[in-house]
Write a protein that holds these residues in place. Structure first.
Motif, PDB file in Angstrom:
ATOM      1  N   LEU A   1      34.079 -35.572  53.870  1.00  0.00           N
ATOM      2  CA  LEU A   1      32.660 -35.817  53.810  1.00  0.00           C
ATOM      3  C   LEU A   1      32.066 -35.715  52.311  1.00  0.00           C
ATOM      4  O   LEU A   1      32.163 -34.645  51.857  1.00  0.00           O
ATOM      5  CB  LEU A   1      31.524 -35.703  55.006  1.00  0.00           C
ATOM      6  CG  LEU A   1      32.232 -35.990  56.412  1.00  0.00           C
ATOM      7  CD1 LEU A   1      31.321 -35.287  57.321  1.00  0.00           C
ATOM      8  CD2 LEU A   1      32.273 -37.539  56.572  1.00  0.00           C
TER       9      LEU A   1
ATOM     10  N   ARG B   1      26.615 -32.201  55.942  1.00  0.00           N
ATOM     11  CA  ARG B   1      25.918 -31.259  56.993  1.00  0.00           C
ATOM     12  C   ARG B   1      25.205 -31.767  58.017  1.00  0.00           C
ATOM     13  O   ARG B   1      24.863 -31.449  59.055  1.00  0.00           O
ATOM     14  CB  ARG B   1      25.107 -30.276  56.063  1.00  0.00           C
ATOM     15  CG  ARG B   1      24.103 -30.922  55.304  1.00  0.00           C
ATOM     16  CD  ARG B   1      23.733 -29.820  54.164  1.00  0.00           C
ATOM     17  NE  ARG B   1      23.234 -30.704  52.885  1.00  0.00           N
ATOM     18  CZ  ARG B   1      22.944 -30.190  51.686  1.00  0.00           C
ATOM     19  NH1 ARG B   1      23.241 -28.905  51.637  1.00  0.00           N
ATOM     20  NH2 ARG B   1      22.552 -31.039  50.914  1.00  0.00           N
ATOM     21  N   TYR B   2      24.806 -33.176  57.650  1.00  0.00           N
ATOM     22  CA  TYR B   2      23.959 -33.938  58.671  1.00  0.00           C
ATOM     23  C   TYR B   2      24.711 -34.991  59.421  1.00  0.00           C
ATOM     24  O   TYR B   2      24.244 -35.528  60.376  1.00  0.00           O
ATOM     25  CB  TYR B   2      22.790 -34.692  57.894  1.00  0.00           C
ATOM     26  CG  TYR B   2      21.669 -33.614  57.328  1.00  0.00           C
ATOM     27  CD1 TYR B   2      21.277 -32.609  57.833  1.00  0.00           C
ATOM     28  CD2 TYR B   2      21.615 -33.551  55.818  1.00  0.00           C
ATOM     29  CE1 TYR B   2      20.476 -31.570  57.327  1.00  0.00           C
ATOM     30  CE2 TYR B   2      20.906 -32.529  55.094  1.00  0.00           C
ATOM     31  CZ  TYR B   2      20.425 -31.635  56.047  1.00  0.00           C
ATOM     32  OH  TYR B   2      19.603 -30.797  55.338  1.00  0.00           O
ATOM     33  N   LYS B   3      25.724 -35.064  58.801  1.00  0.00           N
ATOM     34  CA  LYS B   3      26.881 -36.399  59.544  1.00  0.00           C
ATOM     35  C   LYS B   3      27.307 -36.097  60.861  1.00  0.00           C
ATOM     36  O   LYS B   3      27.690 -36.884  61.611  1.00  0.00           O
ATOM     37  CB  LYS B   3      27.830 -36.738  58.605  1.00  0.00           C
ATOM     38  CG  LYS B   3      27.531 -37.260  57.311  1.00  0.00           C
ATOM     39  CD  LYS B   3      27.507 -38.687  57.450  1.00  0.00           C
ATOM     40  CE  LYS B   3      27.217 -39.334  56.021  1.00  0.00           C
ATOM     41  NZ  LYS B   3      27.036 -40.632  56.087  1.00  0.00           N
ATOM     42  N   LYS B   4      27.204 -34.658  61.104  1.00  0.00           N
ATOM     43  CA  LYS B   4      27.777 -34.382  62.486  1.00  0.00           C
ATOM     44  C   LYS B   4      26.845 -33.716  63.636  1.00  0.00           C
ATOM     45  O   LYS B   4      27.206 -33.069  64.484  1.00  0.00           O
ATOM     46  CB  LYS B   4      29.181 -33.462  62.447  1.00  0.00           C
ATOM     47  CG  LYS B   4      30.274 -34.243  61.599  1.00  0.00           C
ATOM     48  CD  LYS B   4      31.508 -33.293  61.674  1.00  0.00           C
ATOM     49  CE  LYS B   4      32.474 -34.175  60.827  1.00  0.00           C
ATOM     50  NZ  LYS B   4      33.939 -33.638  61.217  1.00  0.00           N
ATOM     51  N   GLY B   5      25.435 -33.816  63.207  1.00  0.00           N
ATOM     52  CA  GLY B   5      24.626 -33.392  64.180  1.00  0.00           C
ATOM     53  C   GLY B   5      23.672 -32.314  63.648  1.00  0.00           C
ATOM     54  O   GLY B   5      22.859 -31.826  64.171  1.00  0.00           O
TER      55      GLY B   5
ATOM     56  N   ILE C   1      29.753 -27.157  60.771  1.00  0.00           N
ATOM     57  CA  ILE C   1      30.898 -27.782  61.060  1.00  0.00           C
ATOM     58  C   ILE C   1      30.757 -29.296  60.028  1.00  0.00           C
ATOM     59  O   ILE C   1      32.005 -29.455  59.574  1.00  0.00           O
ATOM     60  CB  ILE C   1      30.975 -28.816  62.501  1.00  0.00           C
ATOM     61  CG1 ILE C   1      31.004 -27.485  63.621  1.00  0.00           C
ATOM     62  CG2 ILE C   1      31.917 -29.776  62.642  1.00  0.00           C
ATOM     63  CD1 ILE C   1      32.457 -26.813  63.755  1.00  0.00           C
ATOM     64  N   GLY C   2      29.730 -29.907  59.952  1.00  0.00           N
ATOM     65  CA  GLY C   2      29.667 -31.024  59.100  1.00  0.00           C
ATOM     66  C   GLY C   2      29.809 -30.542  57.563  1.00  0.00           C
ATOM     67  O   GLY C   2      30.475 -31.292  56.712  1.00  0.00           O
TER      68      GLY C   2
ATOM     69  N   LEU D   1      26.645 -27.292  64.360  1.00  0.00           N
ATOM     70  CA  LEU D   1      27.215 -28.701  64.056  1.00  0.00           C
ATOM     71  C   LEU D   1      26.821 -28.722  62.349  1.00  0.00           C
ATOM     72  O   LEU D   1      27.658 -29.377  61.695  1.00  0.00           O
ATOM     73  CB  LEU D   1      26.470 -29.563  64.853  1.00  0.00           C
ATOM     74  CG  LEU D   1      26.784 -30.012  66.267  1.00  0.00           C
ATOM     75  CD1 LEU D   1      25.888 -30.829  66.775  1.00  0.00           C
ATOM     76  CD2 LEU D   1      27.995 -30.332  66.437  1.00  0.00           C
TER      77      LEU D   1
ATOM     78  N   ASP E   1      33.247 -30.091  56.388  1.00  0.00           N
ATOM     79  CA  ASP E   1      34.389 -31.179  56.261  1.00  0.00           C
ATOM     80  C   ASP E   1      34.381 -31.765  55.115  1.00  0.00           C
ATOM     81  O   ASP E   1      33.606 -32.389  54.782  1.00  0.00           O
ATOM     82  CB  ASP E   1      33.843 -32.130  57.220  1.00  0.00           C
ATOM     83  CG  ASP E   1      34.731 -33.203  57.604  1.00  0.00           C
ATOM     84  OD1 ASP E   1      35.751 -33.486  56.886  1.00  0.00           O
ATOM     85  OD2 ASP E   1      34.482 -34.100  58.483  1.00  0.00           O
TER      86      ASP E   1
END
Length: 173
Positions: free
Chosen positions: A135, A141-145, A128-129, A125, A132
């Motif tokens: 963002l 890096r922390y927004k999606k978990g 993934i973050g 995750l 993105d």
């Protein structure tokens, strides 16, 4: 006894001037620690490497370049975010996490097994973050978990400290 049946003993040969044998008693559940703290993170990091390979093709970043060069590569930031997410996990976190979790897993096998799975999901995750581009890079890096993998690092490190303190007699439980 029941306790002896629930543990495995690993014999290690230590060579110096004289050969001696030492043993470390591992809990039966230590296999789960290996699966979740060595195998699972290795698979996840390989999958994350596949994301980098896909981004290399998509953004035309050829080897031997580890990162894209702004001004030379059209989508340098987009590629670099994928690569940076992978590198942060692979280089900056995986070695210390694995070592801490394996050591702490001798005393806390169930906790470390769960922590290993959380680390693996969180690391994926995190990338993934990070990748993105919609963002802000500072928190993407922390927004999606992705914070889950940082917390798992802290749990493994804390469990290692606790185990060390127990071994040195600083505290009893």
């Amino acid at each position: 006894s029941k306790k002896q049946r629930s543990q495995r003993t690993l014999l290690l040969q230590v060579t110096s001037n004289m050969a001696t044998t030492s043993s470390i008693t591992l809990p039966d559940t230590f296999g789960y620690v290996i699966l979740s703290c060595v195998i699972a993170p290795s698979v996840v990091v390989s999958v994350m490497g596949g994301s980098v390979m896909k981004a290399r093709k998509e953004f035309n970043v050829q080897y031997p370049n580890l990162y894209a060069t702004p001004g030379y590569h059209k989508d340098a930031d987009a590629f670099n975010r994928v690569q940076r997410g992978h590198q942060a996990v692979l280089v900056e976190s995986l070695p210390s996490f694995t070592l801490s979790a394996l050591v702490a897993g001798v005393c806390y096998p169930v906790t470390m097994s769960i922590t290993g799975l959380a680390w693996s999901v969180g690391a994926y995750l995190f990338q993934i973050g990070y990748a993105d581009t919609s963002l802000d890079v500072k928190m993407a890096r922390y927004k999606k978990g992705g914070m889950v993998f940082r917390l798992a690092n802290a749990v493994a490190f804390g469990a290692c400290i606790r185990m060390s303190g127990k071994l040195m007699g600083w505290w009893s439980s």
